[in-house]
Design a protein around this motif. Structure first.
Motif, PDB file in Angstrom:
ATOM      1  N   ARG A 173       1.038   8.307 -22.195  1.00 32.58           N
ATOM      2  CA  ARG A 173       2.504   8.365 -22.269  1.00 32.58           C
ATOM      3  C   ARG A 173       2.966   8.790 -23.653  1.00 32.58           C
ATOM      4  NH1 ARG A 173       4.205   2.635 -19.859  1.00 32.58           N
ATOM      5  NH2 ARG A 173       2.025   2.192 -20.306  1.00 32.58           N
ATOM      6  N   ARG A 174       2.314   8.254 -24.680  1.00 38.00           N
ATOM      7  CA  ARG A 174       2.720   8.603 -26.041  1.00 38.00           C
ATOM      8  C   ARG A 174       2.455  10.083 -26.325  1.00 38.00           C
ATOM      9  NH1 ARG A 174       0.086   4.742 -28.444  1.00 38.00           N
ATOM     10  NH2 ARG A 174       1.800   3.245 -28.363  1.00 38.00           N
ATOM     11  N   LEU A 175       1.301  10.583 -25.887  1.00 40.20           N
ATOM     12  CA  LEU A 175       0.988  11.996 -26.129  1.00 40.20           C
ATOM     13  C   LEU A 175       1.953  12.915 -25.370  1.00 40.20           C
ATOM     14  CD1 LEU A 175      -2.923  12.048 -26.056  1.00 40.20           C
ATOM     15  CD2 LEU A 175      -1.419  12.336 -28.027  1.00 40.20           C
ATOM     16  N   LEU A 176       2.227  12.575 -24.101  1.00 42.27           N
ATOM     17  CA  LEU A 176       3.158  13.405 -23.335  1.00 42.27           C
ATOM     18  C   LEU A 176       4.552  13.369 -23.946  1.00 42.27           C
ATOM     19  CD1 LEU A 176       2.167  12.652 -19.631  1.00 42.27           C
ATOM     20  CD2 LEU A 176       1.829  14.771 -20.898  1.00 42.27           C
ATOM     21  N   GLY A 177       4.977  12.175 -24.409  1.00 41.66           N
ATOM     22  CA  GLY A 177       6.292  12.089 -25.042  1.00 41.66           C
ATOM     23  C   GLY A 177       6.374  12.928 -26.302  1.00 41.66           C
ATOM     24  N   VAL A 178       5.342  12.849 -27.151  1.00 35.34           N
ATOM     25  CA  VAL A 178       5.343  13.656 -28.380  1.00 35.34           C
ATOM     26  C   VAL A 178       5.297  15.141 -28.043  1.00 35.34           C
ATOM     27  CG1 VAL A 178       3.991  14.205 -30.434  1.00 35.34           C
ATOM     28  CG2 VAL A 178       4.339  11.825 -29.776  1.00 35.34           C
ATOM     29  N   LEU A 285      11.754  11.227 -24.605  1.00 33.50           N
ATOM     30  CA  LEU A 285      12.237   9.964 -25.171  1.00 33.50           C
ATOM     31  C   LEU A 285      11.981   8.800 -24.216  1.00 33.50           C
ATOM     32  CD1 LEU A 285      15.613  11.183 -26.700  1.00 33.50           C
ATOM     33  CD2 LEU A 285      13.546  10.533 -27.943  1.00 33.50           C
ATOM     34  N   LEU A 286      12.137   9.033 -22.912  1.00 32.65           N
ATOM     35  CA  LEU A 286      11.853   7.967 -21.949  1.00 32.65           C
ATOM     36  C   LEU A 286      10.380   7.566 -21.985  1.00 32.65           C
ATOM     37  CD1 LEU A 286      13.953   9.190 -18.883  1.00 32.65           C
ATOM     38  CD2 LEU A 286      14.459   7.266 -20.388  1.00 32.65           C
ATOM     39  N   LEU A 287       9.487   8.535 -22.096  1.00 33.83           N
ATOM     40  CA  LEU A 287       8.066   8.222 -22.166  1.00 33.83           C
ATOM     41  C   LEU A 287       7.733   7.458 -23.441  1.00 33.83           C
ATOM     42  CD1 LEU A 287       6.479  11.523 -20.816  1.00 33.83           C
ATOM     43  CD2 LEU A 287       6.402   9.282 -19.739  1.00 33.83           C
ATOM     44  N   LEU A 288       8.303   7.862 -24.558  1.00 32.70           N
ATOM     45  CA  LEU A 288       8.045   7.141 -25.806  1.00 32.70           C
ATOM     46  C   LEU A 288       8.618   5.729 -25.759  1.00 32.70           C
ATOM     47  CD1 LEU A 288       8.593   9.904 -28.509  1.00 32.70           C
ATOM     48  CD2 LEU A 288       6.442   8.952 -27.677  1.00 32.70           C
ATOM     49  N   GLY A 289       9.787   5.557 -25.151  1.00 32.56           N
ATOM     50  CA  GLY A 289      10.333   4.213 -25.005  1.00 32.56           C
ATOM     51  C   GLY A 289       9.464   3.339 -24.123  1.00 32.56           C
ATOM     52  N   SER A 290       8.943   3.911 -23.022  1.00 35.60           N
ATOM     53  CA  SER A 290       8.050   3.146 -22.158  1.00 35.60           C
ATOM     54  C   SER A 290       6.769   2.782 -22.891  1.00 35.60           C
ATOM     55  CB  SER A 290       7.729   3.954 -20.902  1.00 35.60           C
ATOM     56  OG  SER A 290       6.779   3.306 -20.094  1.00 35.60           O
ATOM     57  N   ALA A 291       6.244   3.707 -23.691  1.00 35.81           N
ATOM     58  CA  ALA A 291       5.033   3.412 -24.461  1.00 35.81           C
ATOM     59  C   ALA A 291       5.285   2.313 -25.490  1.00 35.81           C
ATOM     60  CB  ALA A 291       4.526   4.680 -25.140  1.00 35.81           C
ATOM     61  N   ALA A 292       6.458   2.326 -26.128  1.00 39.16           N
ATOM     62  CA  ALA A 292       6.777   1.281 -27.102  1.00 39.16           C
ATOM     63  C   ALA A 292       6.881  -0.085 -26.422  1.00 39.16           C
ATOM     64  CB  ALA A 292       8.078   1.622 -27.821  1.00 39.16           C
ATOM     65  N   ALA A 293       7.500  -0.141 -25.242  1.00 42.10           N
ATOM     66  CA  ALA A 293       7.590  -1.411 -24.521  1.00 42.10           C
ATOM     67  C   ALA A 293       6.208  -1.906 -24.105  1.00 42.10           C
ATOM     68  CB  ALA A 293       8.489  -1.247 -23.292  1.00 42.10           C
ATOM     69  N   ALA A 294       5.329  -0.977 -23.667  1.00 38.87           N
ATOM     70  CA  ALA A 294       3.977  -1.382 -23.288  1.00 38.87           C
ATOM     71  C   ALA A 294       3.197  -1.886 -24.498  1.00 38.87           C
ATOM     72  CB  ALA A 294       3.249  -0.211 -22.633  1.00 38.87           C
ATOM     73  N   SER A 295       3.376  -1.262 -25.650  1.00 35.31           N
ATOM     74  CA  SER A 295       2.683  -1.714 -26.859  1.00 35.31           C
ATOM     75  C   SER A 295       3.165  -3.103 -27.276  1.00 35.31           C
ATOM     76  CB  SER A 295       2.897  -0.709 -27.989  1.00 35.31           C
ATOM     77  OG  SER A 295       2.362   0.559 -27.652  1.00 35.31           O
ATOM     78  N   ALA A 296       4.477  -3.341 -27.157  1.00 33.90           N
ATOM     79  CA  ALA A 296       4.992  -4.673 -27.487  1.00 33.90           C
ATOM     80  C   ALA A 296       4.449  -5.728 -26.522  1.00 33.90           C
ATOM     81  CB  ALA A 296       6.514  -4.658 -27.458  1.00 33.90           C
ATOM     82  N   ARG A 297       4.285  -5.355 -25.253  1.00 31.66           N
ATOM     83  CA  ARG A 297       3.741  -6.304 -24.288  1.00 31.66           C
ATOM     84  C   ARG A 297       2.268  -6.590 -24.578  1.00 31.66           C
ATOM     85  NH1 ARG A 297       5.456  -3.916 -20.047  1.00 31.66           N
ATOM     86  NH2 ARG A 297       3.584  -2.731 -19.577  1.00 31.66           N
ATOM     87  N   ARG A 298       1.522  -5.588 -25.022  1.00 37.59           N
ATOM     88  CA  ARG A 298       0.114  -5.805 -25.350  1.00 37.59           C
ATOM     89  C   ARG A 298      -0.050  -6.740 -26.534  1.00 37.59           C
ATOM     90  NH1 ARG A 298      -2.910  -2.252 -27.334  1.00 37.59           N
ATOM     91  NH2 ARG A 298      -4.868  -2.851 -26.328  1.00 37.59           N
ATOM     92  N   ALA A 299       0.935  -6.757 -27.426  1.00 42.26           N
ATOM     93  CA  ALA A 299       0.820  -7.617 -28.609  1.00 42.26           C
ATOM     94  C   ALA A 299       0.990  -9.090 -28.268  1.00 42.26           C
ATOM     95  CB  ALA A 299       1.862  -7.195 -29.653  1.00 42.26           C
TER      96      ALA A 299
END
Length: 663
Positions: A173-178, A285-299
């Motif tokens: 998701r992060r790569l596709l968003g970037v 931007l939607l993909l990067l936001g989803s990736a950020a939420a997933a990273s916060a959940r992993r923490a």
């Protein structure tokens, strides 16, 4: 609540029928809050495109462009579709923002019908989204009050670490968003570079006057001009939006450079690149936001310690998803919400570190004596070597009835987290699906999914096993073996003669009339597609309205649209009325469906009356009770006259379609 051989499960607050009723009353409009809302702006675009005029701004040379307000309004609607389809958290703000743009932008919407239609559509969208969000918050608050205080996870209660593996990093998701953001920046950047190049070329170009020629069907104007340095005349194709298209022979001012020719006043326009870049940036931007939420959940810790929980009951639907029901409600009641399991873990009998005790492990992980973790199947099979479809085909009616009763049962479960919370849910339950271990702990997405509607909301494995299960009921209701029961009477059932005669020819005439009225051309629209759709329609009409069926000593004979089939009783596996259709299944798995509601209604108009349940019981009993089979043999004259008429109708339609295409 749970069997004694299960894992240690703490006592959670029960979801009662009263609590379920309050939750259901709070979740207003949630069935309307789905991805299908993205179709509403699409329908509005179709309406606006039919009533809105072209809003163009033209310069002194008579060359027109879309104004920036119209371009921004055109960008807003696709952006709204993307945000509604993605179900972004901010989607409740999208319709008011888009409505404000459409209303206040200059040249956005100009007609009263278009403007007030936008107001109506977006106010309805806003009301649906606000109502669904408010209901979601009320329902979640009710569950938070019901689930307090938190209870231990099952592995915590067993004094063991959490077996739940952390989610994988959202690299894709992060790569596709970037990548999308890079492309979104590159498109306008290229437009700026191209505009600078065009401005430089315009400063160095020479102004000449050409002569307008003809325009093609795409509106491209051909202009003949004399090059500034002399030489033969040249032609240039100008794809320009004119205020008034020059007629042949009229002068057209041009700017002629070394390698470019364009109309005077046809300046480079960046609007297209900006719109495309904005539309590409939005999913990035939607993909990067989803990736950020997933990273916060992993923490955060993955299902460790304790969490709010509910004691519920679950039942599988037709697609294998799990419906949540109140603990004290009826087992066949309507589900409150639907759970789609992701990562699964099983309670293994010999998975403890010392190899002696039980522990929770990921489901695919092999352990000692793994077979003990799974219940005995209804039918013995070779695991994944034998597909379930093959098992269904060789299951006897009694085995199918047992399988269906096991598949459709309701089991108690503990649901941690609850729906619409900040984190994922965890469902701990006994096995209920095919291939399940005895005990499953499954990770579930946070959102509450609405139960499916229609056929997809039926019982698990109902479509595959219901006919055989109903056959078992019919055979069980037959007189006992050895009794003095009379054998079944031979019989013949068929659609009324007028329907059998008219089914194929009338369908062919309707298909030919549709072909003439649509008046499409080309090898696909005028030949292949009419042949394909029309032939299927004729075959379907003949199969539905031309059938005949005979039950006698020799077996089952069936005539449909084009042919007659005969089956010995040993070849017939099941027969039942399921979903308002008479279905006859052979032992190889093949099925024939007759007497659906349309056919039954049409037959009634011509005096045909059929007891589908009695016909199904006769076929099922004769297939499985040799002592009750008919003793008589009926004349074997089936398929007349419908077979000849249907074949002629099919051939005539094909000849008509080919001849019409050739002429």
């Amino acid at each position: 609540m749970f069997p004694s051989d299960g894992p240690p499960l703490p006592t959670a607050a029960p979801l009662t029928t009263a609590s379920a009723a309050r939750w259901r009353a709070a979740r207003t409009l949630w069935r309307l809050d789905g991805r299908w809302l993205a179709l509403v702006p699409v329908a509005f675009v179709a309406l606006a495109g039919s009533v809105e005029p072209d809003t163009l701004q033209c310069n002194v040379q008579g060359i027109c462009r879309d104004p920036w307000g119209s371009a921004l309004a055109g960008w807003a609607i696709p952006a709204e579709v993307i945000l509604l389809a993605s179900r972004a958290r901010i989607r409740v703000l999208v319709p008011p923002a888009v409505l404000a743009l459409l209303w206040y932008l200059p040249d956005g919407l100009v007609t009263p019908l278009g403007r007030w239609s936008a107001v109506l559509v977006h106010l309805l969208l806003t009301a649906v989204l606000l109502g669904a969000e408010a209901g979601r918050r009320r329902a979640r608050q009710q569950l938070d009050e019901l689930m307090a205080p938190p209870v231990l996870y099952p592995w915590t209660a067993a004094v063991a670490p959490s077996p739940v593996l952390p989610d994988r990093p959202p690299v894709l998701r992060r790569l596709l968003g970037v990548l999308l953001l890079t492309v979104a920046v590159a498109v306008p950047a290229y437009g700026l570079w191209a505009k600078a190049q065009a401005d430089t070329a315009a400063e160095q170009a020479t102004r000449v006057t050409g002569t307008a020629g003809e325009s093609d069907e795409d509106g491209v104007l051909t202009v003949r001009f004399q090059p500034p340095g002399g030489g033969p005349e040249r032609d240039a194709a100008l794809d320009v939006w004119w205020q008034r298209r020059p007629h042949p022979g009229e002068p057209v001012p041009l700017l002629v450079g070394d390698d470019s020719v364009r109309a005077l006043g046809d300046d480079y326009d960046l609007t297209g690149q900006l719109v495309v870049g904005g539309l590409i940036a939005l999913p990035g931007l939607l993909l990067l936001g989803s990736a950020a939420a997933a990273s916060a959940r992993r923490a955060r810790p993955a299902f460790a310690g304790a969490a709010p929980a509910l004691a519920v009951r679950v039942r599988a639907d037709a697609r294998g998803d799990l419906l949540v029901l109140p603990l004290d409600g009826p087992p066949d009641g309507p589900g409150l919400w639907r759970l789609v399991e992701r990562d699964r873990y099983r309670w293994a009998a010999h998975a403890a570190p010392d190899g002696e005790g039980s522990a929770w492990v990921p489901e695919p992980l092999p352990t000692e004596d793994e077979a003990a973790d799974y219940p005995d199947p209804v039918l013995d099979h070779d695991g994944e070597e034998e597909e379930y479809a093959e098992l269904f085909d060789r299951a006897t009616p009694a085995e199918a009835a047992e399988w269906l009763s096991r598949a459709g049962r309701t089991v108690p479960a503990v649901l941690y987290g609850g729906p619409d919370g900040p984190d994922r849910q965890l469902l701990v339950r006994p096995g209920v699906l095919d291939g399940d271990p005895r005990w499953v702990a499954a990770v579930v997405a946070p959102a509450a999914r609405a139960p499916r509607l229609g056929r997809r909301s039926g019982r698990y494995r109902e479509d595959e096993l219901a006919v055989a299960s109903l056959t078992a009921d019919a055979v069980a209701a037959a007189p006992a073996e050895g009794s003095a029961a009379e054998p079944l009477a031979a019989g013949r059932w068929e659609m009324p003669l007028p329907l059998r005669v008219a089914a194929g020819p009338l369908t062919a005439l309707l298909a030919a009339a549709a072909l003439v009225l649509l008046d499409e051309h080309g090898w696909w629209g005028g030949l292949l597609r009419p042949l394909w759709i029309g032939s299927l329609a004729i075959l379907a009409g003949g199969h539905t309205l031309s059938w005949q069926l005979v039950v006698d000593r020799d077996g089952l004979r069936m005539a449909t649209g084009l042919r007659t089939r005969a089956f010995r009783w040993t070849e017939v596996s099941a027969a039942a009325v399921h979903r308002n259709t008479l279905t006859v299944r052979l032992r190889g798995g093949r099925e024939f469906s007759l007497l659906g509601r349309p056919a039954l209604w049409l037959a009634g108009l011509f005096g045909g009356r059929y007891d589908r349940a009695e016909l199904a019981r006769t076929v099922a009993t004769a297939a499985h009770r040799p002592d009750l089979r008919p003793r008589q043999v009926l004349p074997d004259r089936l398929g007349s006259p419908q077979h000849l008429l249907n074949r002629c109708a099919l051939a005539g339609y094909a000849v008509f379609t080919v001849v019409r295409y050739a002429l």
